[in-house]
Scaffold this motif. Structure first.
Motif, PDB file in Angstrom:
ATOM      1  N   HIS A 152       0.822  -1.106  -0.071  1.00  0.00           N
ATOM      2  CA  HIS A 152       0.050  -0.118   0.006  1.00  0.00           C
ATOM      3  C   HIS A 152       0.767   1.175   0.055  1.00  0.00           C
ATOM      4  CE1 HIS A 152      -3.052   3.122   1.208  1.00  0.00           C
ATOM      5  NE2 HIS A 152      -2.139   3.060   2.320  1.00  0.00           N
ATOM      6  N   PRO A 161      -2.264   0.901  -8.443  1.00  0.00           N
ATOM      7  CA  PRO A 161      -3.410   0.212  -7.767  1.00  0.00           C
ATOM      8  C   PRO A 161      -2.687  -0.906  -6.886  1.00  0.00           C
ATOM      9  CG  PRO A 161      -3.330  -0.481 -10.070  1.00  0.00           C
ATOM     10  CD  PRO A 161      -2.144   0.723  -9.764  1.00  0.00           C
ATOM     11  N   TRP A 162      -3.587  -0.716  -5.935  1.00  0.00           N
ATOM     12  CA  TRP A 162      -3.311  -1.889  -4.808  1.00  0.00           C
ATOM     13  C   TRP A 162      -4.564  -2.310  -4.094  1.00  0.00           C
ATOM     14  CZ3 TRP A 162      -0.701  -6.096  -4.028  1.00  0.00           C
ATOM     15  CH2 TRP A 162      -0.558  -6.706  -2.920  1.00  0.00           C
ATOM     16  N   ASP A 163      -5.088  -3.383  -4.532  1.00  0.00           N
ATOM     17  CA  ASP A 163      -6.270  -3.862  -3.890  1.00  0.00           C
ATOM     18  C   ASP A 163      -6.440  -5.368  -3.671  1.00  0.00           C
ATOM     19  OD1 ASP A 163      -9.127  -3.770  -3.055  1.00  0.00           O
ATOM     20  OD2 ASP A 163      -9.826  -4.092  -4.971  1.00  0.00           O
ATOM     21  N   TRP A 189     -10.136  -4.751   4.134  1.00  0.00           N
ATOM     22  CA  TRP A 189      -8.924  -4.044   3.934  1.00  0.00           C
ATOM     23  C   TRP A 189      -8.785  -2.802   4.262  1.00  0.00           C
ATOM     24  CZ3 TRP A 189      -4.131  -3.534   3.019  1.00  0.00           C
ATOM     25  CH2 TRP A 189      -3.506  -2.795   2.332  1.00  0.00           C
TER      26      TRP A 189
END
Length: 223
Positions: A152, A161-163, A189
């Motif tokens: 993150h 992006p980081w999901d 999250w």
């Protein structure tokens, strides 16, 4: 007394392997001219040093589980150093001349060793961490927290992006943060980001002091 749900609800080495694959794929998508010296989100390190720190954590966690009788009161005594004042205290560094590809190779190798080690150790094994004497499942969960939140940080610094998977975040929270009630509106999250001091949630100011609980939870303790 800290308790939690059944052991089947703990994150697994397969979870860690999948998140590490996602992490490497995410960082590999950074543009060729990306500036890895940019700050990594809200942490005090740049993106390059944060990835090195993550690789260092993963290899150090594998090392803690590695001996036939893992140490119960200290870290395995590797020689470490701080690359700059206030930087992470590490023994894993990537050669700068190899660029981001080399850095991610170091990350992938360290993570792979942690996954492989966790798969070979029995649930009865215990190893030292300053926040509790942990079993292999605890070390997997700690590796996941480090990977999830530092990706993150780096993704924020590089504009990527980081999901990560919500279910892995939920089980990681359950194993290491039994004092944190998941926010039903935000999801696992964002709750994990809140638990690690990265963000605020409605009705929950941003944490300035936090920890996880590495000790084996009561229902899973063995005599």
């Amino acid at each position: 007394m800290i308790t939690t749900g059944p052991a089947s609800d703990c994150p697994t080495p397969d979870d860690l392997a999948a998140v590490l694959r996602l992490a490497v794929d995410t960082l590999s998508a950074a543009p060729a001219g990306a500036d890895w010296s940019r700050p990594a989100g809200a942490v005090d390190w740049d993106c390059w040093s944060t990835v090195e720190h993550l690789a260092d954590d993963l290899l150090a966690y594998a090392a803690q589980l590695g001996p036939q009788e893992p140490p119960r009161d200290h870290y395995v005594p590797f020689v470490s150093r701080r690359p700059f004042p206030g930087g992470p205290n590490s023994f894993v560094f990537a050669r700068r001349e190899d660029g981001p590809r080399g850095l991610l190779e170091v990350l992938e190798a360290s993570g792979g060793l942690m996954v492989a080690t966790a798969r070979t150790r029995t649930p009865e094994v215990r190893a030292f961490h300053p926040w509790g004497l942990a079993d292999p499942a605890g070390y997997v969960a700690m590796s996941l927290v480090e990977t999830l939140v530092h990706l993150h940080d780096v993704a924020e610094g590089l504009g990527l992006p980081w999901d990560p998977p919500a279910d892995v975040c939920r089980r990681t929270l359950a194993r290491l943060f039994p004092d944190v009630a998941p926010d039903p509106a935000a999801g696992p999250w964002p709750t994990l980001l809140w638990a690690t001091g990265r963000t605020a949630l409605p009705g929950r100011p941003r944490r300035t002091d936090w920890r996880w609980y590495a000790d084996v939870p009561e229902p899973a303790r063995r005599s």
